[in-house]
Design a protein around this motif. Structure first.
Motif, PDB file in Angstrom:
ATOM      1  N   TRP A 257      66.128   8.586 -41.806  1.00  0.00           N
ATOM      2  CA  TRP A 257      66.261   9.724 -42.731  1.00  0.00           C
ATOM      3  C   TRP A 257      67.679   9.832 -43.262  1.00  0.00           C
ATOM      4  O   TRP A 257      67.898  10.012 -44.461  1.00  0.00           O
ATOM      5  CB  TRP A 257      65.859  11.011 -42.012  1.00  0.00           C
ATOM      6  N   ALA A 258      68.665   9.712 -42.352  1.00  0.00           N
ATOM      7  CA  ALA A 258      70.057   9.867 -42.768  1.00  0.00           C
ATOM      8  C   ALA A 258      70.456   8.785 -43.768  1.00  0.00           C
ATOM      9  O   ALA A 258      71.141   9.061 -44.765  1.00  0.00           O
ATOM     10  CB  ALA A 258      70.971   9.818 -41.539  1.00  0.00           C
TER      11      ALA A 258
ATOM     12  N   ALA B 171      70.321   8.186 -51.479  1.00  0.00           N
ATOM     13  CA  ALA B 171      69.753   8.929 -52.616  1.00  0.00           C
ATOM     14  C   ALA B 171      70.811   9.802 -53.285  1.00  0.00           C
ATOM     15  O   ALA B 171      70.932   9.842 -54.519  1.00  0.00           O
ATOM     16  CB  ALA B 171      68.571   9.769 -52.151  1.00  0.00           C
ATOM     17  N   THR B 172      71.589  10.534 -52.485  1.00  0.00           N
ATOM     18  CA  THR B 172      72.618  11.397 -53.068  1.00  0.00           C
ATOM     19  C   THR B 172      73.748  10.582 -53.673  1.00  0.00           C
ATOM     20  O   THR B 172      74.330  10.960 -54.706  1.00  0.00           O
ATOM     21  CB  THR B 172      73.170  12.344 -51.993  1.00  0.00           C
ATOM     22  N   HIS B 173      74.065   9.451 -53.040  1.00  0.00           N
ATOM     23  CA  HIS B 173      75.166   8.624 -53.547  1.00  0.00           C
ATOM     24  C   HIS B 173      74.831   8.036 -54.911  1.00  0.00           C
ATOM     25  O   HIS B 173      75.725   7.888 -55.768  1.00  0.00           O
ATOM     26  CB  HIS B 173      75.469   7.509 -52.546  1.00  0.00           C
TER      27      HIS B 173
ATOM     28  N   GLU C 168      68.691  18.484 -53.278  1.00  0.00           N
ATOM     29  CA  GLU C 168      67.457  19.132 -52.826  1.00  0.00           C
ATOM     30  C   GLU C 168      66.271  18.180 -52.899  1.00  0.00           C
ATOM     31  O   GLU C 168      65.373  18.202 -52.052  1.00  0.00           O
ATOM     32  CB  GLU C 168      67.183  20.412 -53.638  1.00  0.00           C
ATOM     33  N   TRP C 169      66.270  17.291 -53.949  1.00  0.00           N
ATOM     34  CA  TRP C 169      65.215  16.267 -53.994  1.00  0.00           C
ATOM     35  C   TRP C 169      65.473  15.179 -52.943  1.00  0.00           C
ATOM     36  O   TRP C 169      64.531  14.621 -52.371  1.00  0.00           O
ATOM     37  CB  TRP C 169      65.151  15.630 -55.397  1.00  0.00           C
ATOM     38  N   ALA C 170      66.739  14.889 -52.677  1.00  0.00           N
ATOM     39  CA  ALA C 170      67.072  13.864 -51.679  1.00  0.00           C
ATOM     40  C   ALA C 170      66.616  14.267 -50.274  1.00  0.00           C
ATOM     41  O   ALA C 170      66.185  13.431 -49.472  1.00  0.00           O
ATOM     42  CB  ALA C 170      68.578  13.590 -51.685  1.00  0.00           C
TER      43      ALA C 170
ATOM     44  N   ALA D  94      64.061  11.739 -48.492  1.00  0.00           N
ATOM     45  CA  ALA D  94      64.421  11.026 -47.255  1.00  0.00           C
ATOM     46  C   ALA D  94      63.373  11.174 -46.165  1.00  0.00           C
ATOM     47  O   ALA D  94      63.375  10.418 -45.180  1.00  0.00           O
ATOM     48  CB  ALA D  94      65.772  11.527 -46.741  1.00  0.00           C
ATOM     49  N   CYS D  95      62.441  12.126 -46.323  1.00  0.00           N
ATOM     50  CA  CYS D  95      61.404  12.336 -45.288  1.00  0.00           C
ATOM     51  C   CYS D  95      60.239  11.368 -45.427  1.00  0.00           C
ATOM     52  O   CYS D  95      59.369  11.321 -44.540  1.00  0.00           O
ATOM     53  CB  CYS D  95      60.878  13.767 -45.363  1.00  0.00           C
TER      54      CYS D  95
END
Length: 653
Positions: free
Chosen positions: A96-97, A103-105, A111-113, A117-118
């Motif tokens: 997940w991490a 995704a954020t990078h 909020e979508w990331a 990630a789940c």
């Protein structure tokens, strides 16, 4: 289904017990596991960056005229190993991490990331629930378990592919971009498990399991009601996966058709039509595989819980049988207690007699009295071991003695303790009816044995008595041996084995009283070795000791059982012959003198000792006196007369 395992009682669940891990006695092991986990998380992030930078996503692959897409995502590979060998959370957290950071990078709103990630942990959760519900499926080397791994890898891949639709909404991607991402997601997940994860599991799992069992940190458990609920959750997740996959596929198809409907450009609607065709084929394939997964899981679940129910039913039957047997056993206890009390009372009486016994004769008499009363329905013989490693019968009981004294003395018993229990060692031909042997062991030595005949029935009370008898008889024989050893040391000379002077004086006084009462003669010889000092000075005291021992053994072999030979002092030996006249004693003394002259004795080094002669002085009762001191004095004077007359002769007082 062939190859499917039976349900064991306990198994390694692949779940690292967190409490045992944190409080374990080995801090180095704890630090090593944490270091590996952190290193794995860092490698997941690095591999994830490499996958994005090197464009490992939606790689087109053509196979037999059909093109499909594959996404390679290394963090999932590492996560599968942590899931299989350590537990779900060890895999889900770094997976997940890594996905969230990537995704954020690369521009996805946070909020979508969080939601995006789940997706991979969701697919891992389905696989983890399967192995938590069916822990015996962790034995990955079984064919049926390999099939289960393949099917649920596919189901987990399809479930995690929901991330493609989250990505599509978060990035506002075109419908033509969504299909390759979606297909590459679940195809890549599954192919990674089949091509990389499964071979490594097949190769390394036995080694990892042995290491886990050695650390005692991994949980061993038997699934219960919680596992049954989890099985229902898995089934529900499989059904929801099929529904969700169908819905997403239909939604994707609808968007594609809508896009194609508003465009007459063949470069737009032709790829869309091809995509629709492939998505429908993929939908049918996925639904078939999901149905197969549901079917196989159902068969596994049915077999597993059927066996568990069968085991429970058998356990209840065994409990009922045990209760019935216990009730019957208790009904026998009352009668057995009374009989056992009687036997314990006899045992206490025997103990009292043995402790009060002042001689070996009293010990043997006590055993002869109580053993038949304690074992009235069995024939038996109590034997002890002699110093020559021969059996000597102390007492026997029953209608007929099992063996006689001569047969007991001829038994050649091995010194190997493993054979002391075997009746064959005591009765090789089986002619004497020995059915059981109770060896009486004192430490590592055999003190004796109880030989028993056939028993009418297996009486628990008798078995208890035999067990106690073994201990008591061992102690009795050991005490008897010690008592006889003390008597031996108190009455015998340690060098020659003859009686000592103290014993001779006590015995001779009693024997003179008996001779006086019955009016019978008694003769006494004093035997002295000629030139014994010269032998000691020339060849040493060891040679002198050998000469004394050889002379003593010769005299002991020549005398009667009623005669008493004693080492009187130094090289002097006294021989007392009850009921023997002077003339008879003189003749016997002359025979001894000639026999000793012809003796050939060996030294310790094997050399021949010089010929030995003796001077013998003879005195008789009542001619030379009526007391022991008078006979000693007369025999001593006669012996010195023999020495002064040239030695090597017999002289009478």
């Amino acid at each position: 289904m062939k190859g499917m395992p039976a349900a064991p009682n306990t198994t390694v669940a692949g779940h690292l017990n967190l409490a045992a891990f944190l409080s374990g006695p080995d801090p180095m092991l704890r630090k090593l596991i944490l270091l590996l986990w952190v290193t794995s998380a860092v490698m997941s992030a690095l591999f994830g960056v490499a996958a994005v930078e090197l464009d490992w996503s939606t790689i087109p692959v053509r196979l037999d005229g059909h093109e499909f897409y594959v996404t390679v995502y290394p963090p999932l590979i590492l996560g599968m190993f942590w899931l299989f060998w350590f537990g779900y959370w060890w895999a889900a957290i770094p997976t997940w991490a890594t996905t969230f950071i990537l995704a954020t990078h690369y521009g996805m709103p946070w909020e979508w990331a969080l939601l995006f990630a789940c997706s991979d942990p969701l697919g891992l959760a389905l696989i983890a629930l399967v192995y938590w519900s069916l822990p015996d499926a962790m034995d990955i080397r079984r064919p049926g378990n390999i099939l289960l791994f393949v099917l649920f890898s596919f189901a987990g891949a399809v479930l995690s592919s929901v991330g493609a639709f989250i990505w599509s909404h978060a990035t506002q991607a075109e419908v033509t971009q969504l299909y390759p991402v979606w297909e590459g997601w679940w195809v890549g997940f599954m192919l990674q498990n089949l091509i990389i994860v499964l071979p490594i599991l097949l190769l390394c799992d036995p080694l990892i399991r042995r290491w886990q069992n050695g650390t005692r940190l991994w949980r061993h458990y038997t699934p219960g009601r919680r596992a049954l609920r989890q099985s229902l959750i898995i089934a529900l997740m499989l059904v929801l996966t099929a529904i969700m996959f169908s819905w997403f596929s239909a939604s994707l198809t609808e968007k594609a058709i809508t896009t194609a409907a508003h465009s007459r450009d063949p470069y737009i609607w032709q790829p869309v039509a091809q995509m629709v065709k492939e998505s429908i084929g993929a939908l049918m394939t996925v639904l078939m595989i999901l149905m197969a997964a549901i079917t196989v899981f159902g068969i596994y679940l049915f077999r597993y819980w059927s066996e568990r129910l069968t085991e429970t039913h058998q356990s209840v039957l065994r409990s009922n049988r045990r209760l019935t047997a216990e009730i019957r056993q208790r009904e026998k206890v009352q009668g057995e207690l009374q009989e056992r009390y009687h036997m314990l009372n006899l045992m206490a009486q025997l103990d009292s007699r043995l402790h009060a016994a002042d001689s070996a004769h009293e010990v043997i008499n006590a055993l002869a009295e109580y053993l038949p009363r304690q074992l009235p329905r069995m024939e038996g013989v109590l034997c002890r071991m002699t110093p020559e490693w021969k059996l000597e019968i102390l007492t026997h009981w029953g209608r007929h003695p099992l063996i006689g004294a001569r047969f007991a003395a001829e038994i050649e018993l091995t010194k190997d303790p493993a054979h002391w229990h075997s009746p064959y060692s005591y009765d090789p031909e089986g002619l004497h009816g020995i059915h059981r042997v109770l060896p009486l062991k004192s430490g590592h030595e055999l003190a004796g044995a109880v030989l028993l005949g056939a028993s009418a029935d297996e009486d628990p009370a008798v078995e208890a008595v035999l067990q106690m008898l073994t201990e008591h008889l061992t102690l009795a024989l050991t005490n008897l041996k010690l008592r006889e050893k003390l008597v031996e040391e108190a009455t015998h000379d340690p060098l020659t084995g003859l009686y000592n002077r103290r014993y001779l004086q006590d015995w001779l006084e009693k024997e003179l009283v008996r001779s006086q009462r019955h009016g019978r003669a008694l003769s006494l010889m004093m035997i002295d070795i000629d030139h014994f000092k010269v032998l000691n000075d020339t060849l040493g005291h060891a040679a002198g000791d050998r000469a004394l021992q050889g002379l003593s053994h010769y005299i002991s072999a020549q005398i009667r059982q009623s005669d008493v030979a004693c080492r009187f002092g130094g090289e002097e030996i006294i021989l007392v012959m009850p009921e023997t006249s002077r003339d008879t004693a003189a003749m016997r003394a002359q025979q001894l003198c000639e026999g000793i002259r012809s003796l050939k004795l060996m030294a310790d080094d094997g050399s021949l000792l010089p010929p030995m002669t003796v001077s013998i002085g003879l005195a008789s009762y009542p001619d030379e006196g009526g007391t022991a001191s008078a006979l000693f004095r007369a025999a001593d004077m006669a012996m010195y007369k023999a020495k002064s007359s040239g030695r090597n002769q017999v002289c009478c007082y």
